[in-house]
Every structure is written in C-alpha cells, then in structure tokens.
Design an enzyme around this catalytic site. Structure first.
Site, PDB file in Angstrom:
ATOM      1  N   GLY A 185       6.589  71.618  -0.489  1.00  0.00           N
ATOM      2  CA  GLY A 185       5.532  72.895   0.356  1.00  0.00           C
ATOM      3  C   GLY A 185       4.652  72.569   1.375  1.00  0.00           C
ATOM      4  O   GLY A 185       5.598  71.573   1.710  1.00  0.00           O
ATOM      5  N   SER A 186       3.521  73.120   1.305  1.00  0.00           N
ATOM      6  CA  SER A 186       3.042  73.056   3.058  1.00  0.00           C
ATOM      7  C   SER A 186       2.495  72.087   3.435  1.00  0.00           C
ATOM      8  O   SER A 186       2.566  71.382   4.576  1.00  0.00           O
ATOM      9  CB  SER A 186       1.875  73.973   2.967  1.00  0.00           C
ATOM     10  OG  SER A 186       2.352  75.320   3.183  1.00  0.00           O
ATOM     11  N   VAL A 187       2.516  71.238   2.676  1.00  0.00           N
ATOM     12  CA  VAL A 187       2.064  69.366   2.836  1.00  0.00           C
ATOM     13  C   VAL A 187       3.188  68.950   3.965  1.00  0.00           C
ATOM     14  O   VAL A 187       2.731  68.223   4.570  1.00  0.00           O
ATOM     15  CB  VAL A 187       2.122  68.599   1.452  1.00  0.00           C
ATOM     16  CG1 VAL A 187       0.768  68.620   1.265  1.00  0.00           C
ATOM     17  CG2 VAL A 187       2.850  68.661   0.476  1.00  0.00           C
ATOM     18  N   LYS A 189       4.830  70.530   6.326  1.00  0.00           N
ATOM     19  CA  LYS A 189       4.654  71.095   7.248  1.00  0.00           C
ATOM     20  C   LYS A 189       4.444  69.455   8.155  1.00  0.00           C
ATOM     21  O   LYS A 189       4.686  69.675   9.419  1.00  0.00           O
ATOM     22  CB  LYS A 189       3.815  72.092   7.429  1.00  0.00           C
ATOM     23  CG  LYS A 189       4.223  73.452   6.809  1.00  0.00           C
ATOM     24  CD  LYS A 189       3.454  73.880   6.931  1.00  0.00           C
ATOM     25  CE  LYS A 189       3.757  75.455   5.938  1.00  0.00           C
ATOM     26  NZ  LYS A 189       2.410  76.799   5.850  1.00  0.00           N
TER      27      LYS A 189
END
Length: 462
Positions: A185-187, A189
């Site tokens: 997920g967003s980590v 990024k």
C-alpha cells in the site's frame, strides 16, 4: 525413554527389551540424576516385554547433559537440532560441527545477536496493546539501525510461548516479518518518490494536477479525492495515488524496474533465517506502464516486511543499501551498495518529517524530537467462490514507517496490523493514522528514554 517433545514420535522411545542390557545398573545411574523417579515401577517396566518406556518428559538442560554423558544404550534426550529461525540456520556453528570454520578460534565462539531484548519487550508490549484495542488478527513490527542493517527488534503476531512450542498453532508459527508477502500500500510510495528524485524525473518544487487520471481504461483513484495542482511534498503528504502515478510515468517503467531490482525487491531476501518469502510481481511480458503505475502506490507487487524495510535503508541513511542481519556487526567494516544520492536521501527526510508534522502521521510524533514517517493502508485481495479476485474495502493492512531523528536517522521502525477494526474512540476508522502511527509514536517515546536520546533544540527543524 527420556522425552523430547520436539522430536518426531518415532524417535521419542527406546526399545527397553532390546537395548537396556542391565536394567538394575541403568536404574541406579539414572536415579542419581533423577531422584524423583519411581524406581520400583521403572525397574518393572524395564524388565517387561514393553518396546517403549517413558522415564521422564521435558528434561532440564543440566539433567539432559548428565544423562547424555552416561552414554547408556537405549536412552536418548533432546536432539539439540535447531528446528526454525536462527537456531536452524546456525545449528552447526552452535554445536561446533561446522566444517566451514577453518580457524580453531572460531569454534566455541558465542553468537551475538543484534536484538536488544529491552527494545523487543517494548515493541511487543505496544503492539499487543494496539492489536487488542483494534482486534487485529495479526501484526508485525521491526526496528532496524539504518546505518548498518542490524535488526534491533522483530515481532510477529500471533505468537506463542517458546517454552511450549508443541502447543503452538500453525498461524502462531508463521513469521510475518520474513515469510509473509504482502501488497504494502501507500508506504511503498516512499520508494517511488526516492526513485523520482534520484533519476531527476521530479524536483521538490514540481507540481501535478491530481483532479483525475486514467491509464488505458483504468481509472486511478485517491482515498481522499483532491482537485487542482499540488506540489510534490503535498502529493506525498496527502498520499495521492494520482500524483504518485504521474511521477511514475515521469520515471518510466524501465528505470523503475531497475531500481526495484537494485533494492532487492525482486529477489528472495538474504538474511540468516530459513523462513523467507519470495516476492510476487508480473513477468516481463506483462510488465506494462499500467503495471508500474499500480506498483508505484503499493499494489501489484507483494513483498515481505523485511524486504520493505531493507529497501528503505538507503532512502534514509544517505543512499547506501545494507543487507539486514540478526547478528551483531560491531566489528565489521561494512561495504554497502550505493543506490541513491545523498541529495535524494536528504529530500526524502524532509518529506518524512512533513508527513508527521502536518499530515496523517501526526499521532507518531514525539514532543521534542524530529520524528519522520509515512502511513500506509492497503486493501486485502481475496478470491470469491468463482475464482474472481477483488479487493475488500473493510479488510486492510494498516502500516506506518517511522524514523528517528528525521534529520539523521539512527532508528527505522515499521509496524503493520492485519485487519484492524475501528472503535468508538477512532470514530470507526482503523487506518494507519489511527492504528500503526500512534503505536510507533509510543515505541519511539519509550526508546528515547531507554537510550537517553537528547531532544532537539527548541525551534530546530529540517
């Protein structure tokens, strides 16, 4: 027979009528080491036609050593073979039977772990607290020294009492940190942004319109939709999938894949554990621009938590990748691999601090210290009865990557909770800002006391 509960059943017994030649003599020797045994009963059993006889279960180490030193046929104790983890990887070393050890002075040398048991206790306690509050079905936590790759603490939940391994359930024996592979997920990024800076695809003052984006027939969506132009720091702060996807297209799929390879995300991890997960990602012929775009915000590629935190090390430490280790490296001269420039690492530190100071990571902040970090919430993938795969909006992995201090990280921490459920106090939310971020904050707050870390000067910022 003296029992080893970890042995296969076929090895837990001795054939008394075939191997115990002199029962009286054997009993006399055993009774000196195990005075509590029923001598009359045991002698009768040893003289019987029974194939197997229990003498005592679960020996103490000193009892085991004394009995093995008797060298009596028909009696066996714990086999002392490591069954999992470091004990399995270093079994020959620990038993002085490693033929690769050429120098005699290497034999009988203690194996010093990098784990700090005090920090391990703190991490375990705080993760338990959050897991119980949000009723998570699992969790993983890792703390690493980013400047040499030493793992200072590592926790996988659910866990078991190591004194009673035979009673552990399968899910309790599963090491989420090294064996589990997940879409982050967003980590993730974090890595995309670092590649963007390092390839000069983006600069800190660049801006992108995050109102709408479509790649082919696929619509890119944000969890919290925003409109208009946003700067690179704002895209990271608000964790915009649309913004990061545009940055990914600026990088290009070829360079993006090269960096993923250099960061070790496409290969099995090199670490002193036999339980290691293998990353999942599309084959070359299916690795398209859309594939790369989806990967840029943490989907379409599954890796272990240890993979992720190792890849983060060069992002925060000035650009050098070190292999993670559970063994102390205090006397080693490290030769890491340069991945990112120091400038890239500095820029990422500023973004990490921005997220904790102004964004979704605020609950991880520790008063008087420059904490940096990034939240991540990933929906879990499942398959229905017809084999169709889909993401579940109410089944998620919530995670937080933290570093201390953000200006010159000495500690990196990653905590992830599996399927946390919202509470009344969290207004029904179970995202990373409510679960993993505050857990990291509590761990860091206790760490600064444990290690005597001095607070920053008043007014000091990145």
């Amino acid at each position: 027979m003296i029992s080893d509960p970890l042995m296969p059943e076929s090895k837990k017994y001795a054939k008394s009528n075939e191997k115990v030649i002199n029962p009286e003599q054997c009993l006399e020797k055993l009774s000196k080491i195990l005075p509590e045994i029923d001598k009359t009963k045991l002698l009768a059993e040893l003289k019987s036609n029974k194939s197997f006889v229990w003498v005592k279960r679960d020996l103490l180490p000193k009892e085991q050593e004394a009995i093995l030193n008797l060298a009596m046929p028909g009696y066996v104790g714990r086999d002392l073979v490591g069954l999992a983890g470091l004990e399995r990887s270093y079994d020959k070393f620990l038993t002085n039977s490693d033929s690769d050890l050429a120098q005699p002075d290497q034999l009988k040398k203690p194996l010093e772990l990098s784990i700090d048991v005090r920090l391990q206790y703190i991490l375990n306690e705080e993760m338990n607290r959050t897991s119980e509050e949000f009723r998570a079905i699992g969790a993983v936590g890792i703390i690493v020294n980013p400047n040499n790759g030493e793992i200072l603490a590592m926790v996988s939940k659910p866990d078991f009492n190591p004194h009673y391994p035979s009673s552990a359930k399968p899910e309790e024996l599963f090491n989420m940190a090294s064996l589990g592979i997940y879409e982050m997920g967003s980590v993730f990024k974090t890595l995309t942004m670092a590649v963007g800076f390092d390839t000069d695809a983006i600069a800190m003052n660049d801006a992108y319109d995050i109102s709408y984006m479509k790649v082919g027939s696929f619509n890119i969506k944000d969890y919290h939709p925003r409109h208009g132009w946003h700067s690179v720091p704002e895209i990271f702060l608000h964790s915009s999938n649309i913004g990061v996807s545009q940055i990914m297209l600026e990088i290009g799929k070829s360079d993006f894949k090269k960096y993923l390879k250099k960061l070790g995300l496409l290969d099995q991890l090199k670490i002193e554990l036999p339980e290691r997960g293998t990353p999942l990602f599309p084959p070359d012929k299916r690795w398209s621009d859309l594939t790369s775009v989806v990967m840029s915000y943490g989907y379409g590629i599954s890796i272990s938590p240890l993979h992720f935190i190792q890849a983060v090390l060069p992002v925060v430490n000035g650009g050098t990748l070190y292999d993670l280790t559970l063994i102390k490296r205090q006397d080693e001269r490290l030769a890491g691999t340069r991945i990112f420039s120091e400038k890239t690492s500095k820029q990422m530190s500023e973004l990490f601090r921005f997220v904790v100071k102004e964004g979704t990571g605020r609950r991880a902040d520790v008063k008087g210290y420059l904490v940096g970090g990034k939240t991540g919430t990933a929906e879990k993938l499942t398959a229905d009865g017809h084999g169709k795969r889909r993401y579940l909006k109410n089944s998620r992995m919530s995670s937080f990557l933290g570093l201390l201090p953000a200006s010159n990280p000495q500690y990196v921490i990653f905590i992830m909770f599996d399927e946390p459920k919202g509470t009344k106090e969290s207004f029904g939310f179970a995202t990373a800002g409510w679960t993993a971020a505050p857990t990291v904050g509590r761990v860091l707050e206790r760490m600064v006391s444990l290690y005597g870390i001095e607070p920053v000067e008043k007014g000091e910022e990145l």
